[in-house]
Design an enzyme around this catalytic site. Sequence first.
Site, PDB file in Angstrom:
ATOM      1  CG  ASP A 239      -1.837  -1.254   1.404  1.00  0.00           C
ATOM      2  OD1 ASP A 239      -1.314  -2.276   1.159  1.00  0.00           O
ATOM      3  OD2 ASP A 239      -3.133  -1.262   1.873  1.00  0.00           O
ATOM      4  CG  HIS A 241      -3.146   3.838   1.755  1.00  0.00           C
ATOM      5  ND1 HIS A 241      -4.592   3.685   1.192  1.00  0.00           N
ATOM      6  CD2 HIS A 241      -2.966   2.644   2.398  1.00  0.00           C
ATOM      7  CE1 HIS A 241      -5.412   2.871   1.719  1.00  0.00           C
ATOM      8  NE2 HIS A 241      -4.333   1.997   2.166  1.00  0.00           N
ATOM      9  CG  ASP A 268      -5.568  -0.565  -0.499  1.00  0.00           C
ATOM     10  OD1 ASP A 268      -6.555  -0.688  -1.237  1.00  0.00           O
ATOM     11  OD2 ASP A 268      -5.734  -0.662   0.665  1.00  0.00           O
ATOM     12  CG  ASN A 300      -9.305  -2.483   0.673  1.00  0.00           C
ATOM     13  OD1 ASN A 300      -8.053  -2.532   0.777  1.00  0.00           O
ATOM     14  ND2 ASN A 300      -9.962  -1.622   1.806  1.00  0.00           N
ATOM     15  CG  HIS A 301      -8.674   2.187   0.196  1.00  0.00           C
ATOM     16  ND1 HIS A 301      -9.144   3.085   0.880  1.00  0.00           N
ATOM     17  CD2 HIS A 301      -8.532   1.307   1.229  1.00  0.00           C
ATOM     18  CE1 HIS A 301      -9.427   3.021   2.034  1.00  0.00           C
ATOM     19  NE2 HIS A 301      -9.060   1.850   2.352  1.00  0.00           N
ATOM     20  CG  HIS A 349      -4.880  -5.310  -1.501  1.00  0.00           C
ATOM     21  ND1 HIS A 349      -4.008  -4.192  -1.457  1.00  0.00           N
ATOM     22  CD2 HIS A 349      -5.830  -4.980  -0.813  1.00  0.00           C
ATOM     23  CE1 HIS A 349      -4.272  -3.472  -0.344  1.00  0.00           C
ATOM     24  NE2 HIS A 349      -5.385  -4.021   0.103  1.00  0.00           N
ATOM     25  CG  HIS A 382      -5.890  -5.532   3.392  1.00  0.00           C
ATOM     26  ND1 HIS A 382      -6.592  -4.269   2.809  1.00  0.00           N
ATOM     27  CD2 HIS A 382      -6.717  -5.798   4.458  1.00  0.00           C
ATOM     28  CE1 HIS A 382      -7.764  -4.213   3.427  1.00  0.00           C
ATOM     29  NE2 HIS A 382      -7.816  -5.113   4.213  1.00  0.00           N
TER      30      HIS A 382
END
Length: 459
Positions: A239, A241, A268, A300-301, A349, A382
């Site tokens: 990730d 982010h 992500d 998931n993002h 992920h 994740h």
Amino acid sequence: MATIIESANSNIDRAEEIKLSANEAFKANKFSQAIDLYSQAIELNGSNAVYWANRAFAHTKLEEYGSAVQDATKAIEIDPRYSKGYYRRGAAYLAMGKFKEALKDFQQAHSLSETSSVKKLCPNDPDATKKLKECEKAVQKLRFEEAIAVHESEKRSIADSIDFHTIEVESQYTGARIEGEVVTLEFVKKMMDEFKNQRRLHKRYAYQIILQAREMLQVMPSLVDISVPNGHHFTVCGDVHGQFYDLLNIFELNGLPSEENPYLFNGDFVDRGSFSVDVILTLFAFKCMSPTAMHLSRGNHESKSMNKIYGFEGEVRSKLGETFVELFAEVFCCLPLAHVINDKIFVVHGGLFSVDGVKLSDIRAIDRFCEPPEEDLVVRSHEVKDEGYEIEHNGKLITVFSAPNYCDQMGNKGAFIRFTAPDLKPDIVSFSAVVCHNLQPHPDVKPMAYASNFLQMFS
């Protein structure tokens, strides 16, 4: 009998002591430690709803929302009139974008607090009534959107309606330019430098990058096979982010993506960090420049519901405009779900299914009908890890997370994994968050700057 009672009382007293230590760990943002301590308290006294609700809150802080729902549900089962149990479960549902479920729990918690002698919904949260009202608004908006929504099969692709060639670039624009149809390394470097100085990319070139990336991604299978020749290496990142300056640091530590230095970013890419647009345009640009140099997995993002809550939608709307919101949502649906490196390493992920026995054919869904061999290494992302990674199951499972000091508060390191063929042994590199880049201070833009006000009340 007296001995049994004394032992039970001793366990209760010891559990309460451990709970207090867990509370202190929680206050220090040591959420994993807090979870371990709450678990110890639960082992000694599993009938205390408070311990389950507190552990649920710690899980929420680590974005382990499924575990948070389970713990809060257990607290409710133990004490159906414990309002905080409903409140904690509602907060977890909210974080997952399940507004209707969240509203039910908030309403139940509010109802219980109104009928009890203690009028506050949550002792540490005086704004709970305001949150309930905001959740009600969100559900009303959701129901309206559902009422006017067009069925997916009837929707026209937003990408098909855009012709970036017709967009004029103003003469005063001095930023990075794509000459013709080809995204070059020179362009990507200049674009990253512009982003580093908080300058924007012209919309024409943003459209071009996203649309070209879409063309490549939409023809790829859900499960992508990657071949790394002997003597060559391959890097897997977790990730990011929206932490653009930490992405730049990865490239400084490990080199820019190229055919000789390929990367897989394992989902992500966006949300929470306030430079998500910069991150995703950079990753997409490298994909356009050299498709085999940049592999991307969906997290998931990379979804509408998460982007609406955690800031990416707001950031895109602020920096690029409404059309880009729909365009990114469409392109994210084109991202592959998983990758296999040299038939030995399975990279995904966070997880795909809630049942055991999943085959690669279930992912590919077309022509792959075999299970991964038991000696496959599994790499996933994740979850925040203190050192940026965690090795489990006798070395068969590695979690990698590449956003150091996540949300400017977790204090964790980031990491990436470098594999060299043919043995593909993981060489894990940890790194700390950057406070400046090339002696230039990190911009003072806080995480979640573009997130909905609604969510910020729960942060």
